[in-house]
Design a protein around this motif. Structure first.
Motif, mmCIF file in Angstrom:
data_model
loop_
_atom_site.group_PDB
_atom_site.id
_atom_site.type_symbol
_atom_site.label_atom_id
_atom_site.label_comp_id
_atom_site.label_asym_id
_atom_site.label_seq_id
_atom_site.Cartn_x
_atom_site.Cartn_y
_atom_site.Cartn_z
ATOM 1 N N VAL A 122 3.496 37.159 126.129
ATOM 2 C CA VAL A 122 4.720 36.601 126.707
ATOM 3 C C VAL A 122 5.826 36.469 125.665
ATOM 4 O O VAL A 122 7.000 36.602 125.983
ATOM 5 C CB VAL A 122 4.489 35.248 127.423
ATOM 6 C CG1 VAL A 122 3.509 35.387 128.548
ATOM 7 C CG2 VAL A 122 4.081 34.164 126.467
ATOM 8 N N SER A 169 10.126 34.177 126.431
ATOM 9 C CA SER A 169 9.638 33.600 127.683
ATOM 10 C C SER A 169 9.312 32.113 127.524
ATOM 11 O O SER A 169 9.622 31.308 128.398
ATOM 12 C CB SER A 169 8.408 34.361 128.175
ATOM 13 O OG SER A 169 7.962 33.831 129.396
ATOM 14 N N PRO A 176 8.346 39.671 124.005
ATOM 15 C CA PRO A 176 9.806 39.745 123.922
ATOM 16 C C PRO A 176 10.368 38.654 123.004
ATOM 17 O O PRO A 176 9.935 37.511 123.038
ATOM 18 C CB PRO A 176 10.261 39.530 125.364
ATOM 19 C CG PRO A 176 9.105 39.975 126.189
ATOM 20 C CD PRO A 176 7.886 39.621 125.395
ATOM 21 N N THR A 196 12.133 39.052 130.709
ATOM 22 C CA THR A 196 10.778 38.538 130.958
ATOM 23 C C THR A 196 10.410 38.496 132.431
ATOM 24 O O THR A 196 9.238 38.393 132.763
ATOM 25 C CB THR A 196 10.606 37.130 130.352
ATOM 26 O OG1 THR A 196 11.496 36.212 131.016
ATOM 27 C CG2 THR A 196 10.889 37.133 128.863
ATOM 28 N N VAL A 234 11.182 42.542 136.024
ATOM 29 C CA VAL A 234 11.525 42.766 134.625
ATOM 30 C C VAL A 234 12.474 43.954 134.554
ATOM 31 O O VAL A 234 12.213 44.999 135.136
ATOM 32 C CB VAL A 234 10.254 43.053 133.790
ATOM 33 C CG1 VAL A 234 10.621 43.452 132.376
ATOM 34 C CG2 VAL A 234 9.333 41.850 133.792
#
Length: 194
Positions: free
Chosen positions: A13, A17, A62, A123, A130
């Motif tokens: 994640v 996120s 991310p 995210t 996404v």
């Protein structure tokens, strides 16, 4: 990091996120439901940053964008066009949000920060898809963010916005107040003539 029956896995994640979910108050989740509502965050920003950094070190994913993507200096017209094509079907053309199926909804973007707009695109929290680089490049994301920031700062030139919900709310306003006003004037004129 692998999750439980009541909590998702955090593998992959990343910090973006985690920051989004905690800073918008969606996590920690108060109760299971169709969608985690936005609420006041339960942690301070330094605590959120520390948790995000920890998750990034253990389960990379991310990460935060460059300041240029969030600066609001992109092509507003191109961003507005991209928003209408990719986002308006859920968030409404005026970014006022809207209802989705099964008790879910697309939140309003009328006061969302540039970082959280970017984080949502990258995210895909909850019901949102996404938008990877194959869908929208970083320049496209910058343009969308610029258009939304411009819209947040602009003044409604048409008078009352009526929630920016489109012709239905405007038509209802006209029927209730316009026709109601005409009926009231007609009754008054009739009463005066008697």
């Amino acid at each position: 990091m692998q999750g439980t029956d009541t909590g998702p896995s955090l593998y992959g994640v990343g910090e973006l996120s985690v920051e989004f979910q905690l800073a918008t108050g969606r996590m920690p989740l108060q109760a299971q439901g169709p969608q985690a509502p936005q609420k006041s965050p339960q942690f301070t920003q330094p605590q959120i940053d520390a948790m995000a950094a920890y998750v990034q070190s253990e389960a990379p994913g991310p990460t935060f964008p460059s300041d240029e993507i969030l600066d609001g200096e992109g092509d507003v017209a191109h961003g507005a066009e991209l928003f209408r094509v990719n986002c308006a079907m859920c968030h409404n053309v005026s970014a006022a949000g809207g209802a989705l199926t099964e008790g879910k909804y697309a939140p309003a973007l009328t006061s969302t920060s540039a970082l959280h707009i970017y984080a949502a695109m990258v995210t895909g929290p909850q019901n949102m898809p996404v938008f990877g680089d194959m869908n929208l490049s970083d320049d496209d994301k910058r343009d969308i963010i610029s258009a939304l920031l411009f819209q947040q700062e602009s003044v409604s030139v048409g008078g009352f916005s009526l929630g920016n919900l489109g012709p239905v709310s405007e038509g209802l306003f006209v029927w209730i107040f316009g026709i109601g006003g005409l009926v009231a004037i007609t009754v008054w004129i009739t009463a005066k003539s008697n």
